[in-house]
Motif scaffolding. Sequence first.
Motif, PDB file in Angstrom:
ATOM      1  N   ALA A 126      10.160  12.055  -8.542  1.00  0.00           N
ATOM      2  CA  ALA A 126       9.119  12.207  -7.529  1.00  0.00           C
ATOM      3  C   ALA A 126       7.975  11.271  -7.881  1.00  0.00           C
ATOM      4  O   ALA A 126       7.740  10.969  -9.057  1.00  0.00           O
ATOM      5  CB  ALA A 126       8.634  13.649  -7.455  1.00  0.00           C
ATOM      6  N   ALA A 127       7.276  10.813  -6.864  1.00  0.00           N
ATOM      7  CA  ALA A 127       6.146   9.908  -7.062  1.00  0.00           C
ATOM      8  C   ALA A 127       4.962  10.432  -6.267  1.00  0.00           C
ATOM      9  O   ALA A 127       5.088  10.729  -5.074  1.00  0.00           O
ATOM     10  CB  ALA A 127       6.499   8.494  -6.616  1.00  0.00           C
ATOM     11  N   ASN A 155      -1.881  18.293  -8.007  1.00  0.00           N
ATOM     12  CA  ASN A 155      -1.156  19.181  -7.095  1.00  0.00           C
ATOM     13  C   ASN A 155       0.293  19.409  -7.518  1.00  0.00           C
ATOM     14  O   ASN A 155       0.932  20.352  -7.049  1.00  0.00           O
ATOM     15  CB  ASN A 155      -1.166  18.604  -5.673  1.00  0.00           C
ATOM     16  CG  ASN A 155      -2.518  18.735  -5.002  1.00  0.00           C
ATOM     17  OD1 ASN A 155      -3.363  19.523  -5.437  1.00  0.00           O
ATOM     18  ND2 ASN A 155      -2.737  17.961  -3.942  1.00  0.00           N
ATOM     19  N   ALA A 156       0.805  18.551  -8.383  1.00  0.00           N
ATOM     20  CA  ALA A 156       2.209  18.659  -8.794  1.00  0.00           C
ATOM     21  C   ALA A 156       2.394  19.487 -10.056  1.00  0.00           C
ATOM     22  O   ALA A 156       3.533  19.687 -10.492  1.00  0.00           O
ATOM     23  CB  ALA A 156       2.785  17.260  -9.014  1.00  0.00           C
ATOM     24  N   VAL A 157       1.316  20.006 -10.639  1.00  0.00           N
ATOM     25  CA  VAL A 157       1.426  20.708 -11.915  1.00  0.00           C
ATOM     26  C   VAL A 157       2.327  21.929 -11.800  1.00  0.00           C
ATOM     27  O   VAL A 157       3.195  22.173 -12.655  1.00  0.00           O
ATOM     28  CB  VAL A 157       0.025  21.101 -12.423  1.00  0.00           C
ATOM     29  CG1 VAL A 157       0.144  21.999 -13.652  1.00  0.00           C
ATOM     30  CG2 VAL A 157      -0.780  19.864 -12.756  1.00  0.00           C
ATOM     31  N   THR A 158       2.161  22.736 -10.771  1.00  0.00           N
ATOM     32  CA  THR A 158       2.951  23.958 -10.622  1.00  0.00           C
ATOM     33  C   THR A 158       4.443  23.645 -10.539  1.00  0.00           C
ATOM     34  O   THR A 158       5.272  24.306 -11.177  1.00  0.00           O
ATOM     35  CB  THR A 158       2.507  24.733  -9.374  1.00  0.00           C
ATOM     36  OG1 THR A 158       1.128  25.076  -9.489  1.00  0.00           O
ATOM     37  CG2 THR A 158       3.335  25.992  -9.191  1.00  0.00           C
ATOM     38  N   ALA A 159       4.802  22.641  -9.744  1.00  0.00           N
ATOM     39  CA  ALA A 159       6.218  22.299  -9.582  1.00  0.00           C
ATOM     40  C   ALA A 159       6.796  21.728 -10.868  1.00  0.00           C
ATOM     41  O   ALA A 159       7.966  21.967 -11.197  1.00  0.00           O
ATOM     42  CB  ALA A 159       6.376  21.296  -8.440  1.00  0.00           C
ATOM     43  N   VAL A 160       6.016  20.966 -11.620  1.00  0.00           N
ATOM     44  CA  VAL A 160       6.498  20.431 -12.899  1.00  0.00           C
ATOM     45  C   VAL A 160       6.744  21.568 -13.879  1.00  0.00           C
ATOM     46  O   VAL A 160       7.755  21.579 -14.600  1.00  0.00           O
ATOM     47  CB  VAL A 160       5.475  19.422 -13.464  1.00  0.00           C
ATOM     48  CG1 VAL A 160       5.847  19.030 -14.887  1.00  0.00           C
ATOM     49  CG2 VAL A 160       5.416  18.186 -12.586  1.00  0.00           C
ATOM     50  N   GLY A 194       3.263   9.152 -11.510  1.00  0.00           N
ATOM     51  CA  GLY A 194       1.925   9.381 -10.968  1.00  0.00           C
ATOM     52  C   GLY A 194       1.112   8.104 -10.949  1.00  0.00           C
ATOM     53  O   GLY A 194       1.124   7.332 -11.907  1.00  0.00           O
ATOM     54  N   GLY A 195       0.422   7.876  -9.866  1.00  0.00           N
ATOM     55  CA  GLY A 195      -0.450   6.717  -9.782  1.00  0.00           C
ATOM     56  C   GLY A 195      -1.646   6.867 -10.715  1.00  0.00           C
ATOM     57  O   GLY A 195      -1.934   7.956 -11.215  1.00  0.00           O
ATOM     58  N   ALA A 196      -2.332   5.774 -10.934  1.00  0.00           N
ATOM     59  CA  ALA A 196      -3.507   5.794 -11.804  1.00  0.00           C
ATOM     60  C   ALA A 196      -4.412   4.625 -11.441  1.00  0.00           C
ATOM     61  O   ALA A 196      -3.984   3.652 -10.822  1.00  0.00           O
ATOM     62  CB  ALA A 196      -3.103   5.713 -13.272  1.00  0.00           C
ATOM     63  N   SER A 231       1.663   6.846 -20.505  1.00  0.00           N
ATOM     64  CA  SER A 231       0.824   6.011 -19.644  1.00  0.00           C
ATOM     65  C   SER A 231       1.179   4.547 -19.864  1.00  0.00           C
ATOM     66  O   SER A 231       1.373   4.109 -21.000  1.00  0.00           O
ATOM     67  CB  SER A 231      -0.659   6.244 -19.948  1.00  0.00           C
ATOM     68  OG  SER A 231      -1.471   5.407 -19.146  1.00  0.00           O
ATOM     69  N   VAL A 232       1.275   3.798 -18.789  1.00  0.00           N
ATOM     70  CA  VAL A 232       1.607   2.369 -18.834  1.00  0.00           C
ATOM     71  C   VAL A 232       0.352   1.574 -18.541  1.00  0.00           C
ATOM     72  O   VAL A 232      -0.301   1.774 -17.516  1.00  0.00           O
ATOM     73  CB  VAL A 232       2.715   2.015 -17.823  1.00  0.00           C
ATOM     74  CG1 VAL A 232       2.992   0.522 -17.836  1.00  0.00           C
ATOM     75  CG2 VAL A 232       3.979   2.799 -18.132  1.00  0.00           C
ATOM     76  N   ARG A 233       0.012   0.653 -19.434  1.00  0.00           N
ATOM     77  CA  ARG A 233      -1.205  -0.136 -19.286  1.00  0.00           C
ATOM     78  C   ARG A 233      -0.941  -1.617 -19.028  1.00  0.00           C
ATOM     79  O   ARG A 233      -1.875  -2.372 -18.808  1.00  0.00           O
ATOM     80  CB  ARG A 233      -2.070   0.007 -20.541  1.00  0.00           C
ATOM     81  CG  ARG A 233      -2.560   1.429 -20.781  1.00  0.00           C
ATOM     82  CD  ARG A 233      -3.446   1.526 -22.005  1.00  0.00           C
ATOM     83  NE  ARG A 233      -3.951   2.873 -22.210  1.00  0.00           N
ATOM     84  CZ  ARG A 233      -5.039   3.365 -21.622  1.00  0.00           C
ATOM     85  NH1 ARG A 233      -5.748   2.592 -20.824  1.00  0.00           N
ATOM     86  NH2 ARG A 233      -5.420   4.602 -21.854  1.00  0.00           N
ATOM     87  N   ALA A 234       0.324  -2.054 -19.103  1.00  0.00           N
ATOM     88  CA  ALA A 234       0.658  -3.450 -18.874  1.00  0.00           C
ATOM     89  C   ALA A 234       2.021  -3.530 -18.190  1.00  0.00           C
ATOM     90  O   ALA A 234       2.875  -2.641 -18.364  1.00  0.00           O
ATOM     91  CB  ALA A 234       0.675  -4.242 -20.189  1.00  0.00           C
ATOM     92  N   VAL A 235       2.231  -4.575 -17.416  1.00  0.00           N
ATOM     93  CA  VAL A 235       3.486  -4.726 -16.678  1.00  0.00           C
ATOM     94  C   VAL A 235       4.671  -4.799 -17.634  1.00  0.00           C
ATOM     95  O   VAL A 235       5.742  -4.256 -17.362  1.00  0.00           O
ATOM     96  CB  VAL A 235       3.423  -5.988 -15.785  1.00  0.00           C
ATOM     97  CG1 VAL A 235       4.768  -6.242 -15.113  1.00  0.00           C
ATOM     98  CG2 VAL A 235       2.341  -5.837 -14.729  1.00  0.00           C
TER      99      VAL A 235
END
Length: 259
Positions: free
Chosen positions: A176-177, A186-191, A205-207, A236-240
């Motif tokens: 899911a995205a 909002n996705a915490v409960t489902a996770v 998740g976007g950032a 978390s991804v900080r670079a491509v």
Amino acid sequence: MTSSRRPGSAASAKRREGGGGKKAVRASRDREGACGLGGAGRCGRGHGARGTSGIAPAMALVTVLVALVALVAVVLLVVAQRLGLLYRSCATSCPLVSPWCPQVDASSPRHGGELVAEVLRAHGVRFLFTLPGGHISPVLVACEKIGIRVVDTRHEATAVFAADAVSRVSGRVGVAAVTAGPGVTNAVTAVKNAQMAESPLLLLGGAAATLQKGRGALQDIPQVPLFRTVCKAALSVRAVRDIVPTLRRAIATAMEGTP
């Protein structure tokens, strides 16, 4: 008083003694040559001062140590490559590492969303559940382009619940995205529900942009600490260049063991 020794006999005796000395020296050298060591080692008859028997074991020990160091280096290099750690290396000038590291093409129109889509397809993902947002739009466009079906929902929790259901039915990781900030929260409960059901689930998740974090960027909140208590890994991804190894690690973590 007369002497029985004739004149010149003393000189003759000296010559005989000198000749005998030369013969003794020559005989000694012949014996050393016969040992095959020239006096530098110790032969079977005890000739020579020092032995060379300790050199061979020392050389063998050095050879074994060098072989072990080389083996450990190769193993570490392979493990680093499998874990994606080499993608973080900038040592592209090294001929040993550069073939394993991606080369950046500044003129390429490709973007990080396409890398995400390719990793998902490689792991057999057929559906991506989402509630669209600007932070994740490159991922949605790239997935649609390569044939991954993007299913739009009306709430982030619904998207994660749907991904959980697909995971339980197919046995593959459900994906899911959601967008940054409130989309992620909002996705915490489902996770948490997927964790309780021990379902392999991947939430993208976007950032906010790395340079804008902590500067009042749109929907910028500390998302990773929020999810560390409800899932096995929060990354978390900080670079491509980190996208591919991080995704591979996340999917592998989701599919192994239990949540």
